[in-house]
Write an enzyme that holds these catalytic residues in place. Structure first.
Site, PDB file in Angstrom:
ATOM      1  N   ASN A 246     -17.532  -2.426 -40.297  1.00  0.00           N
ATOM      2  CA  ASN A 246     -18.979  -2.297 -40.412  1.00  0.00           C
ATOM      3  C   ASN A 246     -19.374  -1.069 -41.231  1.00  0.00           C
ATOM      4  O   ASN A 246     -20.279  -1.117 -42.071  1.00  0.00           O
ATOM      5  CB  ASN A 246     -19.617  -2.206 -39.028  1.00  0.00           C
ATOM      6  CG  ASN A 246     -19.688  -3.547 -38.325  1.00  0.00           C
ATOM      7  OD1 ASN A 246     -19.449  -4.590 -38.920  1.00  0.00           O
ATOM      8  ND2 ASN A 246     -20.005  -3.525 -37.048  1.00  0.00           N
TER       9      ASN A 246
ATOM     10  N   ARG B  87     -22.362 -19.245 -45.866  1.00  0.00           N
ATOM     11  CA  ARG B  87     -21.001 -18.723 -45.684  1.00  0.00           C
ATOM     12  C   ARG B  87     -20.169 -19.825 -45.044  1.00  0.00           C
ATOM     13  O   ARG B  87     -20.086 -19.914 -43.821  1.00  0.00           O
ATOM     14  CB  ARG B  87     -20.992 -17.475 -44.797  1.00  0.00           C
ATOM     15  CG  ARG B  87     -21.841 -16.317 -45.301  1.00  0.00           C
ATOM     16  CD  ARG B  87     -21.650 -15.087 -44.422  1.00  0.00           C
ATOM     17  NE  ARG B  87     -22.632 -14.055 -44.678  1.00  0.00           N
ATOM     18  CZ  ARG B  87     -22.560 -13.145 -45.644  1.00  0.00           C
ATOM     19  NH1 ARG B  87     -21.526 -13.159 -46.457  1.00  0.00           N
ATOM     20  NH2 ARG B  87     -23.504 -12.226 -45.792  1.00  0.00           N
TER      21      ARG B  87
ATOM     22  N   ARG C 222     -23.526 -11.942 -49.682  1.00  0.00           N
ATOM     23  CA  ARG C 222     -22.736 -10.730 -49.898  1.00  0.00           C
ATOM     24  C   ARG C 222     -21.362 -10.798 -49.225  1.00  0.00           C
ATOM     25  O   ARG C 222     -21.244 -11.162 -48.061  1.00  0.00           O
ATOM     26  CB  ARG C 222     -23.507  -9.515 -49.387  1.00  0.00           C
ATOM     27  CG  ARG C 222     -22.871  -8.189 -49.728  1.00  0.00           C
ATOM     28  CD  ARG C 222     -23.762  -7.044 -49.301  1.00  0.00           C
ATOM     29  NE  ARG C 222     -24.927  -6.908 -50.152  1.00  0.00           N
ATOM     30  CZ  ARG C 222     -26.171  -6.804 -49.688  1.00  0.00           C
ATOM     31  NH1 ARG C 222     -26.396  -6.863 -48.390  1.00  0.00           N
ATOM     32  NH2 ARG C 222     -27.183  -6.657 -50.508  1.00  0.00           N
TER      33      ARG C 222
ATOM     34  N   HIS D 277     -31.143 -18.862 -47.180  1.00  0.00           N
ATOM     35  CA  HIS D 277     -30.508 -18.458 -45.921  1.00  0.00           C
ATOM     36  C   HIS D 277     -30.735 -19.481 -44.812  1.00  0.00           C
ATOM     37  O   HIS D 277     -30.144 -19.379 -43.735  1.00  0.00           O
ATOM     38  CB  HIS D 277     -31.056 -17.086 -45.513  1.00  0.00           C
ATOM     39  CG  HIS D 277     -30.281 -16.398 -44.444  1.00  0.00           C
ATOM     40  ND1 HIS D 277     -30.759 -16.210 -43.166  1.00  0.00           N
ATOM     41  CD2 HIS D 277     -29.036 -15.857 -44.447  1.00  0.00           C
ATOM     42  CE1 HIS D 277     -29.862 -15.580 -42.436  1.00  0.00           C
ATOM     43  NE2 HIS D 277     -28.812 -15.350 -43.180  1.00  0.00           N
TER      44      HIS D 277
ATOM     45  N   TYR E 127     -19.194 -16.160 -32.964  1.00  0.00           N
ATOM     46  CA  TYR E 127     -20.603 -15.784 -32.908  1.00  0.00           C
ATOM     47  C   TYR E 127     -21.340 -16.709 -31.948  1.00  0.00           C
ATOM     48  O   TYR E 127     -21.030 -17.892 -31.863  1.00  0.00           O
ATOM     49  CB  TYR E 127     -21.269 -15.916 -34.286  1.00  0.00           C
ATOM     50  CG  TYR E 127     -20.745 -15.021 -35.377  1.00  0.00           C
ATOM     51  CD1 TYR E 127     -19.698 -14.125 -35.171  1.00  0.00           C
ATOM     52  CD2 TYR E 127     -21.305 -15.069 -36.649  1.00  0.00           C
ATOM     53  CE1 TYR E 127     -19.227 -13.321 -36.186  1.00  0.00           C
ATOM     54  CE2 TYR E 127     -20.852 -14.267 -37.683  1.00  0.00           C
ATOM     55  CZ  TYR E 127     -19.804 -13.393 -37.446  1.00  0.00           C
ATOM     56  OH  TYR E 127     -19.345 -12.595 -38.466  1.00  0.00           O
TER      57      TYR E 127
ATOM     58  N   ARG F 193     -29.852  -7.473 -31.212  1.00  0.00           N
ATOM     59  CA  ARG F 193     -28.457  -7.027 -31.203  1.00  0.00           C
ATOM     60  C   ARG F 193     -28.207  -5.802 -32.092  1.00  0.00           C
ATOM     61  O   ARG F 193     -27.472  -4.905 -31.738  1.00  0.00           O
ATOM     62  CB  ARG F 193     -27.568  -8.181 -31.656  1.00  0.00           C
ATOM     63  CG  ARG F 193     -26.087  -7.859 -31.679  1.00  0.00           C
ATOM     64  CD  ARG F 193     -25.552  -7.680 -33.079  1.00  0.00           C
ATOM     65  NE  ARG F 193     -25.702  -8.901 -33.842  1.00  0.00           N
ATOM     66  CZ  ARG F 193     -25.500  -8.975 -35.150  1.00  0.00           C
ATOM     67  NH1 ARG F 193     -25.187  -7.894 -35.835  1.00  0.00           N
ATOM     68  NH2 ARG F 193     -25.657 -10.118 -35.799  1.00  0.00           N
TER      69      ARG F 193
ATOM     70  N   HIS G  31     -25.672 -13.695 -32.324  1.00  0.00           N
ATOM     71  CA  HIS G  31     -26.151 -14.020 -33.673  1.00  0.00           C
ATOM     72  C   HIS G  31     -27.339 -14.974 -33.678  1.00  0.00           C
ATOM     73  O   HIS G  31     -28.036 -15.099 -34.686  1.00  0.00           O
ATOM     74  CB  HIS G  31     -24.997 -14.616 -34.489  1.00  0.00           C
ATOM     75  CG  HIS G  31     -25.277 -14.772 -35.945  1.00  0.00           C
ATOM     76  ND1 HIS G  31     -25.613 -15.988 -36.519  1.00  0.00           N
ATOM     77  CD2 HIS G  31     -25.288 -13.872 -36.956  1.00  0.00           C
ATOM     78  CE1 HIS G  31     -25.797 -15.826 -37.817  1.00  0.00           C
ATOM     79  NE2 HIS G  31     -25.607 -14.551 -38.110  1.00  0.00           N
TER      80      HIS G  31
END
Length: 772
Positions: free
Chosen positions: A85, A416, A446, A476, A509, A605, A633
């Site tokens: 992270n 993704r 990204r 997204h 997730y 979160r 998530h």
């Protein structure tokens, strides 16, 4: 790298304002509320800094790594997560702040901190986090050694094991190494982003000045080298023992630089600006432009230097100068192992007692018991709660659609998809069979750009129609649309999710995904794909709330409506679960709702810029954050709405980028059973008193502890058990149906089509149920 201005500034192709802007028919307009003169709800003191809030999220993850209640290998996993992270944080967020400085841009967020103030505060907080992590690892590694997982230095090995290791160095490592001596004829090398390197200080007999050299530790080789014959501190044989590759290279530095006297040796690692910059309006081929940027970003400007060991001051000064870094802010000494991410493979070892209890996602009714998923969806909506409920239902839907001759078209967004994606393979299969396949592949996801380019090429070669979304916006939204011919007519089926179409992350997730065949929703999803492929938005959305076409305004309206209900004495409440809360307009709306008396629970979160518990501003707001074995998530929102509860799931967090720079979707949940279930999920997470943290008004987080006599509630463990209960109930129902006993007039009983004695039939049925 800064958050966008309001949606009115979002430029759409061929228009000065968003094309087809409309608010859903069911969406409330923003009511007028009493304007509070004091306090000023835009005062900088009411907003927490975005970057510092994100670092506090990592502090909570680090606290899990340091928790004695967490199994040892899971603690190692949390350490690896913190390291990864922080890498991304420096490569993107810190790099962006530094770019603002070089570009003489000093945009201030709602908190009012300047770029220099942010960089100074970030450096101070990260230095403290790195020191905490070093101390935590120094405590954890001996515990791992006691449990049989040992890290050793080469010098600690037996003569036989050391000889094997040295032979491996000469045969497999040394031929790859490229030692570089730094002098006027050998400029400082372009050290690769996040690579491990040895810094070597040495002297030569013929030279009076000390020399400096760099050796890159080969990333093509495993960093962890298994060795045998190692014992634990207790004297038993170690189950796993490793030598770090950099320690082996360091042992042979005199071989790498022959004829010198080594005066100092240390390991360092450089983090670089890794963001990509593509002018989409100038790019003739977006895919090709991004490929070029991916090659360039390995050479981005350095933003951080990590150092392990005890480097001589002169050597470190040369290194800092060559990288053009600030020696006070940008250099991070680490005690122990650099780049703990490389230890993640060990954290996956299956060693009893060192990992969380094994868990397997379950296929649940009604999807598990049907051969015709389309028939199920014609009868009812279906909600899956991942990872407790298996993502296989989503994969199966796409696979069946690809092979079903009655399916004419499949449209899907891919943000993704991950590696070796069964969903992408199914889309390829569908395209090759002649179906109309449309894939919206987001190339600018990204750190997933390269894999997304691979999928885009594969889909194009199969004959799918691949588009890369809208100019200037990331796609997204997580949407799937299937068009099927049934009884001479076309019928649409949709799937909408809070998470990506990625089977790997779906096991790690927590997310929510909704299957539906509702005509109005499917019509909206169809319109969304038309918007993405042809810039054509409908004049009115039926159910979907879409960004940047009104989602921001709709969320503000929903919050304001709760305030109106509270002022009128009607039931009012907001429970909102998301990853990040940053948008200043939304935060101000929440402050106003709190002033009106609305009880508000925010399950955030990660980043939260809202300051709860401020008298007269946010008295009724609590902010909770769960850190547990699965990454939270999902995005879900409950509005009491005067007693007529409304519940939504969404792909979007409440951030400016989601509202104004991305295509997002938020959908109302209209099935009453699913709505009640989502409200229960939110209630359980709000009540978690084992893995929950509570944000204080000063920006610090404190663990939630059960009150005296209060039973422990760990929400993720509860969801695991609830899913198992659902599976057991479904199996019991199926067994009862399978072994149904039908009595006959003569006292005999029909069992599996045969006439048998009643007592024997009941006995055999009971035994069969036990066996099942």
């Amino acid at each position: 790298m800064t958050e966008d201005s309001p949606a009115a500034n979002t430029a759409w192709p061929g228009d000065s304002s968003p094309a087809g802007f409309s608010t859903p028919a069911h969406s409330p307009s923003t009511p007028s509320l009493p304007i509070t003169e004091t306090p000023d709800l835009r005062a900088r003191t009411l907003y927490l800094n975005r970057e510092l809030s994100w670092l506090e999220f990592n502090a909570r993850v680090l606290a899990e790594a340091d928790s004695e209640s967490v199994p040892l290998l899971e603690r190692l996993k949390f350490h690896a997560i913190v390291t990864g992270n922080l890498d991304e944080f420096f490569m993107v967020r810190v790099a962006g702040l530094k770019q603002q400085l070089t570009g003489e841009v000093d945009e201030m967020g709602p908190d009012g901190m300047t770029v220099n103030e942010q960089l100074a505060a970030i450096a101070a907080r990260v230095h403290a986090l790195v020191a905490t992590q070093s101390r935590s690892l120094a405590t954890l590694l001996p515990k791992l050694a006691d449990a049989g997982i040992v890290f050793v230095r080469p010098a600690e090995l037996s003569a036989e094991a050391l000889a094997e290791l040295d032979a491996r160095f000469h045969n497999e490592v040394f031929p790859i190494l490229t030692p570089i001596a730094i002098d006027p004829g050998h400029p400082f090398p372009q050290v690769r982003n996040r690579s491990l390197n040895l810094g070597v200080m040495f002297t030569r007999e013929e030279a009076q000045d000390p020399g400096f050299g760099v050796v890159q530790v080969p990333s093509v080789l495993p960093r962890l080298l298994p060795v045998s014959g190692v014992r634990t501190p207790g004297g038993t044989a170690a189950a796993r023992a490793y030598v770090l590759l950099e320690d082996l290279v360091g042992r042979h530095v005199s071989t790498i630089f022959p004829g010198v006297r080594v005066k100092g040796l240390y390991v360092f690692r450089v983090t670089r600006n890794f963001d990509i910059e593509v002018d989409e309006e100038e790019a003739d081929d977006l895919l090709q432009s991004i490929q070029q940027e991916l090659r360039r970003r390995e050479r981005g400007n350095a933003v951080r230097l990590e150092v392990a060991g005890d480097p001589p001051a002169g050597s470190l000064a040369k290194l800092v100068k060559a990288l053009k870094l600030d020696p006070d802010k940008d250099v991070y000494p680490v005690t122990g192992i650099l780049n703990v991410v490389d230890l993640m493979s060990i954290s996956r070892e299956e060693m009893r007692g060192l990992r969380d209890e094994p868990f397997m996602s379950h296929s649940v009714s009604p999807l598990r018991d049907t051969d015709d998923i389309f028939a199920v969806l014609r009868e009812q909506d279906v909600l899956l709660h991942h990872p407790y409920e298996s993502f296989d239902g989503v994969v199966d839907l796409v696979g069946r659609a690809a092979d079903d001759p009655e399916v004419l078209a499949i449209k899907q967004t891919l943000y993704r998809a991950g590696g070796d994606s069964p969903i992408v393979k199914a889309l390829v299969r569908a395209a090759e069979s002649g179906k109309q396949v449309t894939a919206i592949v987001e190339l600018k996801a990204r750190f997933d750009e390269e894999s997304n380019i691979v999928w885009a090429r594969m889909l194009e070669q199969a004959g799918a129609h691949v588009v890369y979304g809208l100019l200037g916006l990331k796609t997204h939204a997580k949407c799937l649309l299937i068009v099927r011919r049934e009884k001479g007519k076309l019928r649409r089926y949709a799937h909408l999710s809070t998470g990506n179409y990625n089977p790997t992350t779906a096991r790690l997730y927590t997310d929510l995904s909704l299957f539906t065949a509702r005509h109005d929703v499917c019509e909206d999803v169809s319109s969304l794909f038309n918007l993405l492929t042809g810039y054509s938005a409908p004049p009115l959305w039926n159910k979907l709330l879409v960004a940047p076409l009104g989602l921001h305004e709709a969320v503000l309206g929903l919050i304001a409506r709760e305030a109106q209900h509270a002022l009128a004495g009607r039931p009012a409440r907001i429970v909102a679960k998301m990853n990040s809360l940053v948008d200043a307009d939304v935060i101000e709306a929440l402050y106003r709702a709190s002033q009106a008396g609305v009880p508000i629970t925010l399950l955030v979160r990660g980043i939260c810029c809202l300051r709860p518990g401020v008298p007269g501003v946010s008295d009724t707001i609590e902010v909770r954050a769960i850190i547990d074995r699965f990454l939270e998530h999902g995005r879900a929102f409950h509005f009491a709405n005067g007693g007529k509860d409304e519940v939504y799931i969404a792909s979007a967090d409440w951030m400016p980028r989601n509202f104004h720079r991305r295509v997002e979707a938020m959908i109302p949940v209209e099935d009453p059973l699913i709505r009640a279930r989502l409200m229960e999920i939110l209630q359980i997470q709000s009540a978690d008193n084992v893995k929950n943290w509570l944000l204080q008004s000063d920006g610090k987080y404190e663990r939630v502890h059960p009150k005296p006599g209060q039973p422990l509630l760990r929400s993720q463990a509860r969801f695991i058990e609830m899913t198992r209960d659902r599976v057991r109930a479904a199996e019991a129902a199926a067994t009862s149906s399978r072994f149904h006993l039908r009595p006959l007039p003569n006292g005999r009983t029909k069992l599996d089509g045969k006439t048998v004695d009643g007592r024997r039939a009941r006995r055999e049925a009971r035994e069969a149920k036990k066996g099942a």
